[in-house]
Design an enzyme around this catalytic site. Structure first.
Site, mmCIF file in Angstrom:
data_model
loop_
_atom_site.group_PDB
_atom_site.id
_atom_site.type_symbol
_atom_site.label_atom_id
_atom_site.label_comp_id
_atom_site.label_asym_id
_atom_site.label_seq_id
_atom_site.Cartn_x
_atom_site.Cartn_y
_atom_site.Cartn_z
ATOM 1 N N HIS A 1 0.997 -1.182 -0.106
ATOM 2 C CA HIS A 1 0.123 -0.067 0.094
ATOM 3 C C HIS A 1 0.789 1.245 -0.120
ATOM 4 O O HIS A 1 0.514 2.302 -0.828
ATOM 5 C CB HIS A 1 -0.783 -0.005 1.312
ATOM 6 C CG HIS A 1 -1.760 1.235 1.330
ATOM 7 N ND1 HIS A 1 -1.504 2.360 2.219
ATOM 8 C CD2 HIS A 1 -3.026 1.567 0.606
ATOM 9 C CE1 HIS A 1 -2.284 3.301 1.886
ATOM 10 N NE2 HIS A 1 -3.304 2.804 1.258
ATOM 11 N N TYR B 1 0.862 33.706 -25.797
ATOM 12 C CA TYR B 1 1.846 32.794 -25.284
ATOM 13 C C TYR B 1 1.528 33.070 -23.596
ATOM 14 O O TYR B 1 0.440 33.607 -23.257
ATOM 15 C CB TYR B 1 3.323 33.599 -25.330
ATOM 16 C CG TYR B 1 3.282 35.089 -24.986
ATOM 17 C CD1 TYR B 1 3.532 35.219 -23.476
ATOM 18 C CD2 TYR B 1 3.279 35.882 -25.653
ATOM 19 C CE1 TYR B 1 3.860 36.129 -23.101
ATOM 20 C CE2 TYR B 1 3.275 37.228 -25.215
ATOM 21 C CZ TYR B 1 3.593 37.551 -23.942
ATOM 22 O OH TYR B 1 3.504 38.791 -23.356
#
Ligand code: PEP
Ligand code: MG
Length: 893
Positions: free
Chosen positions: A441, A865
């Site tokens: 886990h 941009y």
């Protein structure tokens, strides 16, 4: 299919359709789960009848009977949501057992011990998950029984009599704690188990996990009811988990582990140390060969690395699960590049599969190699999830959360982790466990959430009661609060806080390959926010295509410069007034002339220094645009603190110097109640025009020098905080006059662009007027967010804002991810701006420019941009490519 059947159900269905060996079973859909909750936790009409019918079909398929004492059908009831939520929901195994069917199971297998062990496990699991009994209550009797066989005895040492006794005790525990007898009717067991699995969707663990992974809460879980197959039927049986490629490195080989004569939970829980999967080739060659063939087939079918679960029951292989494998960032990139090379996927698919956060992770810090050599290694475990973590040792997930809340950094140390520890893992820098393998886990979850993890550190004896750990190899004792450094890439654990160094982009050719493909796909350019030549050079090496924001005031704060700036500011207002007098033809007195001289001297020095800075940046970015923003913050930011100066003067009393008093008076005169809304940005340049003048000269003279040095400077000058078009017009007039003078003096033409930030809501409304005077826009979304929400940038995040996010009042922190309304404002400004000036270049330079979710919005708005800090450029390149592709290209989480 995954929407309806969940990941596990869909995988089982596909494997069954492909003719692979899966145990017969059926899946209850996520829709049924949602209906169940909608109807106030009652099964939707007809569902139970459908379940009974499906059970019949399984009975026919297996030749067994549900509840039949002679040939009992036993099933597992497992959760399975659309997105993998490892261990966060519940599962019940061996369902259908009671005293009668147990006899049948024993008779059929001829293995009494096996039968009683299965029954014991079933009662405990069902008691815990379905009937709400605390799991600890079963642990004590189990341990007591094991202790009878001497120290270190294992589950496998338990005899039939032990198991019978444990069954009796466990039933008694259930009766006491649940207030009813353990149900013996298999139908009732099934009904209760289905409801319990549904309920686990809204369990705390599952809720926490969904919150952290941003998984919607309304998806629901499917329930898979599948015939039990047993890996614990002797030495010709076993169970394991394996990946079709190494999920840590991406290497193309079967990677995983298995246990002989064991059940699946034994592998995941890390109770016994499993064998490497390659060893199965020796122990059970036929089963291994078949598994290898199936693994290949499944990887080819899904065109992705698979995470497989299998059980071998008396030599026969059964596939229990296939799903797309969680992987480290390094593995994700290598696998994507390799699969393109193998012709399995194309470049777009490869780009779509990498998560932006993984790119971020690859550029994460590692331990400084020199410090690491000198460091004291206290233990070594399995390198379960890469990266360097430094923090103070804590031994409990709740403690981890508490410590982090008060500002500490922690490493969570556990014997092993369970889903109940998730909240602690999420806040820790890293995770260290004493038990469990690469698929435990701790390892799986750490990889997924990108935390360094060392697992299975067997030499570490962790004692929760005393909150200590001891390494039996190095003999080091570790107490709660001690600093440790955990290297998830090597498995090493060091005492103390080691310094870290950043991961080098240039050492990662595969990442560069993927980003190169991203560059082919993306439309948005990626620029950077950089104020220094070194930053500019670094950003360029990361792929920056320009500088979108150079904050010139940052250059004012360094070393001796601050003193020069202060010298100028202290007389700035007086000098500006005096200059106005001169301009109006009035004569100056001696004091006024002195002030002007003092101011000009300081400004001259500043101009020289700034020109040097700009030369460095323009040279580093030769051939690329460099947006330099003129001074933005209020002047008092460069002066000593008002309170401190007041205390100094007050304390000195009559002995206070005239200089200190004067300084106090000046600071006071510049003090504003609301500096963020005060004399800053273009307002400052208009009040004290010399700032605009010297900065313009410094930029353009730098461009001349760089050009003469044979480079290609491309300066763009940007005006901050414009709200009214007249502010821009007036600033531009000042600037153009200086530019003309520079050109005349230099005898050279200098190409530069003139533009503005859009960061005040009013500017959005008049973006068309502004565009007539500006050649480009750049969204200052930090201010635009502040001013649209009316939240102070300086105060909100430390105050109510994060609570707002926690309480769900806001879906996200709007200073991190663009709010939709801010995005709407941007769209409006772009539309108005481009209507007035077709082809207007527009970018973003607020913090959002490096945030993947915000980049998606910028793509939609049609910006040219995004500009972000250098270290976020690689992430932005990927995110921009993903934004350019359809949303569907995003990895199906
Ligand atoms: C902005 O406001 O988004 C911006 C980039 O400018 P600053 O953060 O310097 O105010
Ligand atoms: Mg701003």
């Amino acid at each position: 299919m995954k929407d309806l059947l969940g990941g596990k159900g869909a995988g089982l269905a596909e494997m069954t359709n492909a003719g692979l060996p899966t145990p017969p079973g059926f899946t209850i859909t996520t829709e049924a789960c949602n209906d169940y909750f909608e109807a106030g936790k009652t099964l939707p009409a007809g569902l139970w009848e459908d379940v009974l019918e499906a059970v019949k079909a399984v009975e026919t398929g297996t030749g067994k009977g549900f509840g039949d004492p002679r040939n009992p059908l036993l099933v597992s009831v497992r959760s399975g949501a659309k997105f993998s939520m490892p261990g966060m929901m519940d599962t019940v195994l061996n369902l259908g057992l009671n005293e009668q069917t147990l006899e049948g199971l024993v008779a059929l297998t001829g293995n009494e011990r096996f039968g009683w062990d299965a029954y014991r496990r079933f009662i405990q699991m069902f008691g815990r998950i379905v009937m709400g009994v605390d799991g600890e209550r079963f642990e004590h009797p189990l341990q007591a029984r094991k202790d009878l066989h001497g120290p270190g005895a294992k589950d496998t040492d338990l005899t039939v009599d032990d198991l019978k006794a444990l069954v009796a005790v466990s039933k008694q525990v259930v009766a006491e704690d649940a207030g009813r007898e353990f149900p013996t009717d298999p139908d009732e067991q099934l009904d209760l188990a289905i409801k319990a699995v549904f309920a686990s969707w809204f369990g705390k663990r599952a809720n926490d996990y969904r919150n952290s992974q941003k998984i919607a809460h309304d998806l629901g879980t499917a329930v898979n009811v599948v015939t039990m197959v047993y890996g614990n039927m002797g030495d010709d049986s076993g169970t394991g988990v394996a990946f079709t490629r190494d999920p840590n490195t991406g290497e193309k080989l079967l990677y995983g582990e298995y246990l002989v004569n064991a059940q699946g939970e034994d592998v995941v829980a890390g109770i016994r140390t499993p064998e490497k999967i390659s060893h199965l080739a020796e122990e059970m060659p036929e089963a291994y060969a078949e598994f290898q063939r199936i693994a290949n087939q499944l990887e080819k079918h899904y065109k992705d690395v698979q995470d497989l679960e299998f059980t071998i029951e008396r030599g026969k292989l059964y596939m229990l699960q296939t799903r797309s494998a969680k992987r480290t960032a390094a593995a994700a990139v290598k696998i994507a590049v390799d699969m393109v090379g193998e012709g399995l996927i194309d470049r777009r698919e490869a780009v779509g599969r990498i998560e932006p956060a993984q790119v971020d992770q690859l550029l994460r810090d590692q331990f400084d190699p020199i410090a690491r050599k000198a460091a004291k290694q206290i233990a070594k475990g399995l390198n379960a999830s890469p990266g360097a973590a430094v923090g103070r040792a804590v031994f409990n997930a709740d403690v981890a959360v508490e410590w982090v809340a008060r500002g500490e950094t922690v490493v969570l140390v556990r014997v092993e982790t369970s889903p109940d520890d998730f909240h602690g893992m999420a806040v820790a820098q890293g995770i260290l466990t004493a038990r469990g393998g690469a698929t435990s886990h701790a390892a799986v979850v750490a990889r997924q959430i990108g935390k360094p993890c060392v697992a299975g550190c067997a030499e570490l004896v962790v004692d929760y009661a005393t909150r200590t750990a001891r390494s039996t190899v190095s003999g080091t004792d570790l107490a709660e609060g001690d600093w440790i450094s955990v290297d998830g890439s090597t498995g090493e654990v060091f005492l103390g806080a080691l310094p870290t160094v950043s991961a080098r982009f240039e050492d990662q050719p595969e990442l560069q390959t993927v980003l190169g493909w991203a560059d082919e796909i993306r439309r948005l350019q990626i620029w950077t926010n950089a104020d220094k030549p070194e930053e500019a050079a670094q950003a360029r090496s990361y792929g920056a295509q320009g500088i979108g924001l150079c904050r010139t005031e940052h250059m004012f704060r360094e070393g001796e410069r601050l003193e020069i700036v202060r010298g100028a500011i202290l007389v700035a207002n007086a000098a500006t007034r005096a200059k106005a007098k001169t301009a109006a033809g009035e004569a100056l007195d001696v004091d006024e002339a002195a002030v002007v001289a003092q101011f000009d001297a300081a400004m001259d020095k500043l101009e020289v220094l700034q020109q040097g800075d700009f030369e460095g940046i323009l040279a580093a970015m030769s051939g690329l645009p460099v947006v330099v923003r003129l001074i933005d913050p209020p002047l008092h930011e460069f002066l000593p603190n008002l309170e401190e100066q007041l205390v100094k003067v007050t304390k000195a009393g009559d002995a206070a110097t005239a200089e200190d008093r004067e300084l106090l008076a000046t600071i006071r005169s510049m003090h504003e109640q609301n500096p963020m809304l005060g004399l800053r940005g273009c307002r400052l340049g208009l009040m004290i025009p010399d700032f605009v003048k010297i900065q313009t000269r410094a930029i353009l003279n730098a461009a001349v020098a760089v050009k003469r040095a044979g480079k290609d400077p491309r300066p763009e000058i940007m005006i901050p905080l414009v709200g009214h078009v007249n502010e821009l017009i007036a600033t531009r007039a000042l600037l153009d006059a200086e530019a003309e003078a520079v050109v005349a003096k230099a005898g050279e033409t200098i190409d530069f662009k003139f533009g503005t930030m859009i960061e005040i809501p009013r500017a959005v409304w008049v973006a068309d007027q502004i565009a007539e005077h500006a050649e480009f826009f750049s969204f200052g979304t930090n201010d635009l967010t502040q001013m649209t929400f009316g939240y102070s940038r300086d105060d909100a995040e430390g105050g109510f804002l994060l609570k707002y996010v926690e309480d769900g009042i806001l879906p996200e922190n709007p200073f991190q991810t663009l709010d939709d309304v801010i995005a709407d404002e941007m769209q409006m400004a772009v539309d108005r701006g481009r209507a007035a000036r077709p082809g207007l270049k527009v970018g973003i330079c607020g913090e959002h420019g490096g945030d993947p979710a915000s980049i998606h919005k910028c793509e939609k708005i049609g910006l040219n941009y995004v500009s972000c800090s250098p270290f976020r450029i690689p992430v932005a390149r990927l995110a921009a490519a993903q934004a350019a592709m359809s949303d569907g290209a995003f990895r199906d989480k």
